[in-house]
Motif scaffolding. Sequence first.
Motif, PDB file in Angstrom:
ATOM      1  N   TRP A 122      38.352 -21.689 -20.341  1.00  0.00           N
ATOM      2  CA  TRP A 122      38.748 -20.488 -19.619  1.00  0.00           C
ATOM      3  C   TRP A 122      37.994 -19.264 -20.137  1.00  0.00           C
ATOM      4  O   TRP A 122      37.556 -18.428 -19.364  1.00  0.00           O
ATOM      5  N   ARG A 162      31.921 -15.033 -15.359  1.00  0.00           N
ATOM      6  CA  ARG A 162      32.317 -14.157 -14.247  1.00  0.00           C
ATOM      7  C   ARG A 162      31.997 -12.700 -14.558  1.00  0.00           C
ATOM      8  O   ARG A 162      31.463 -11.971 -13.717  1.00  0.00           O
ATOM      9  N   GLU A 174      35.460 -16.987 -17.908  1.00  0.00           N
ATOM     10  CA  GLU A 174      35.660 -15.540 -17.771  1.00  0.00           C
ATOM     11  C   GLU A 174      34.421 -14.766 -18.216  1.00  0.00           C
ATOM     12  O   GLU A 174      34.067 -13.751 -17.610  1.00  0.00           O
TER      13      GLU A 174
END
Length: 113
Positions: A79, A86, A83
């Motif tokens: 995760w 992104r 992130e």
Amino acid sequence: MPRRCCYRWRGHRIRTQVESNLGLKDTLYLPVQPMAGFNPGECVEIYDFEIEAFTLVHYHGLTTDEASERLKLSKTTFWRVLEQARFKLAKAFIEHKPIRIISSKQEPGGSGK
């Protein structure tokens, strides 16, 4: 000009109008080799494993659980990597900066060739 987007939600197709307030003109992002006078400090650096995590979830449609298993990472680590990818991609597009993809197998300080 507003663009129509399609989203899938529980098997139903939803049509919606999405409008941008950024006021951007059409921009073409191309992968190019560095040129003379190019300042590499202006690049957004993203690692190949961040691109792979982003691709598995957003291109191949895997869940974060499936993608973390495929990359042999814990869910929390996956995760964080997703992130980071992104954030870096959004920063590059919003600030109009080139994206430099760095190999995770590259030696620190190496040329990557």
